[in-house]
Design an enzyme around this catalytic site. Sequence first.
Site, mmCIF file in Angstrom:
data_model
loop_
_atom_site.group_PDB
_atom_site.id
_atom_site.type_symbol
_atom_site.label_atom_id
_atom_site.label_comp_id
_atom_site.label_asym_id
_atom_site.label_seq_id
_atom_site.Cartn_x
_atom_site.Cartn_y
_atom_site.Cartn_z
ATOM 1 N N ARG A 63 27.782 51.683 12.196
ATOM 2 C CA ARG A 63 27.902 53.075 12.650
ATOM 3 C C ARG A 63 27.644 53.952 11.424
ATOM 4 O O ARG A 63 26.515 54.341 11.171
ATOM 5 C CB ARG A 63 29.284 53.353 13.238
ATOM 6 C CG ARG A 63 29.658 52.527 14.455
ATOM 7 C CD ARG A 63 30.998 52.956 15.023
ATOM 8 N NE ARG A 63 32.013 53.080 13.972
ATOM 9 C CZ ARG A 63 33.249 53.519 14.174
ATOM 10 N NH1 ARG A 63 33.614 53.914 15.382
ATOM 11 N NH2 ARG A 63 34.133 53.574 13.188
ATOM 12 N N LYS A 90 42.869 61.477 13.451
ATOM 13 C CA LYS A 90 41.694 62.165 13.988
ATOM 14 C C LYS A 90 41.887 62.417 15.477
ATOM 15 O O LYS A 90 42.783 61.841 16.111
ATOM 16 C CB LYS A 90 40.438 61.323 13.736
ATOM 17 C CG LYS A 90 40.487 59.938 14.350
ATOM 18 C CD LYS A 90 39.291 59.104 13.942
ATOM 19 C CE LYS A 90 39.376 57.712 14.577
ATOM 20 N NZ LYS A 90 38.191 56.901 14.308
ATOM 21 N N MET A 109 40.167 67.681 40.966
ATOM 22 C CA MET A 109 40.231 68.383 39.688
ATOM 23 C C MET A 109 41.661 68.605 39.204
ATOM 24 O O MET A 109 41.973 68.428 38.027
ATOM 25 C CB MET A 109 39.502 69.725 39.781
ATOM 26 C CG MET A 109 39.459 70.488 38.467
ATOM 27 S SD MET A 109 38.589 72.069 38.589
ATOM 28 C CE MET A 109 36.905 71.506 38.848
ATOM 29 N N TYR A 131 38.985 64.311 49.300
ATOM 30 C CA TYR A 131 37.541 64.520 49.428
ATOM 31 C C TYR A 131 36.831 63.260 49.900
ATOM 32 O O TYR A 131 37.157 62.146 49.493
ATOM 33 C CB TYR A 131 36.943 64.945 48.085
ATOM 34 C CG TYR A 131 37.231 66.375 47.707
ATOM 35 C CD1 TYR A 131 36.805 67.440 48.503
ATOM 36 C CD2 TYR A 131 37.914 66.671 46.535
ATOM 37 C CE1 TYR A 131 37.061 68.749 48.141
ATOM 38 C CE2 TYR A 131 38.174 67.982 46.156
ATOM 39 C CZ TYR A 131 37.742 69.019 46.975
ATOM 40 O OH TYR A 131 37.992 70.322 46.612
#
Length: 355
Positions: free
Chosen positions: A133, A34, A297, A249
């Site tokens: 779940r 998956k 990014m 940053y």
Amino acid sequence: MSLCTVEINLSTIKNNYLLLQDVCKTSLVGAAVKANGYGLGAVQISKALIEENCRHFFVASSEEGVNLRNALGLDVNILVLNGVFEHDALELIEYNLTPVLNNLKQIEIWQKFSNLKNRLLPCYLHFNTGINRLGLSSDEIEQLINDRDLLKGLDLQYIISHLAISEEIDNPYNLEQLNRFKAYLQYFPNVKASLANSGGIFLGQDYHFDLARPGAALYGLNPLTKNPVTLKAPIIHLQNLTLDSHIGYNMTFTTKRDSVIATLPLGYADGFSRNFSNQGEVFINSRSVPIVGRVSMDLINIDVTDLPPSEIFLGQEAEIIGNYCTPDKIASIIGTIGYEVLTNLGSRYKRKYIG
């Protein structure tokens, strides 16, 4: 195209599979592929495992199942863990996908389409034994036990459950779930069973039943299996900075000496978490190199000041994931798990398959 490359060693994955098969001895071993094979390529991994006689592949959704069926053909079993819904039932039938039915509503839907097609439809049932779940509840299981017509029209191939804490070998909850599962199976004596995930395989033969369903262990996310993944990025920029220079940053890192800073072309858009800012590391020629400043990014900065000058040059490759920094080790730095590191590997990376 990205300058970064994810290299996936299919031979390592196959060897991991064979190790798990050896542990399971008489039980079949499938593969959880998956989330695109935990981010590594479901099609390529499945084709490699077919060479080792793996025939059961577990995906999350019908979409994943269709993609895999188109690539693999009809000679394997593809199981859809999220089950069946009204909107995708016909697709499951068309592509010969077997749903894992998780509640009475899904059983009802599959029965409806069995009647529509006037034939038995294959399915697995998922009994919830404590992970809470997916899976039929104890009340729903009791209804099935008392009214077998609820399964009319269905070709019940396996009953499965899922362990909540199998990586902790001594946790008593594993045995609680096992005993609960065995108690349910007494009412379905002729149906095959599956309980063990990766961790469950190492809990002992009592957990193996007819089919084990490893995922993480195939991809090296287990102490006994090997990491098949390498992620490398080249240095694309170098600069010499003086004492008290700010990097990235928000100026979260300030140099404490004259420094040589290298820039690598990956960032949080590629799944490299911002949480690695000022605390992650990469490796160059087996030497640890710290990440400095914020992960942005598309870029990260590393401090290569302590490397020999001969090893600092444009194009020099840094290992982000590999033998020195496995997914589990990386994950521990930022308080997550290796699964997340792998499944977050960005689509911009080039993927190269070897072995």
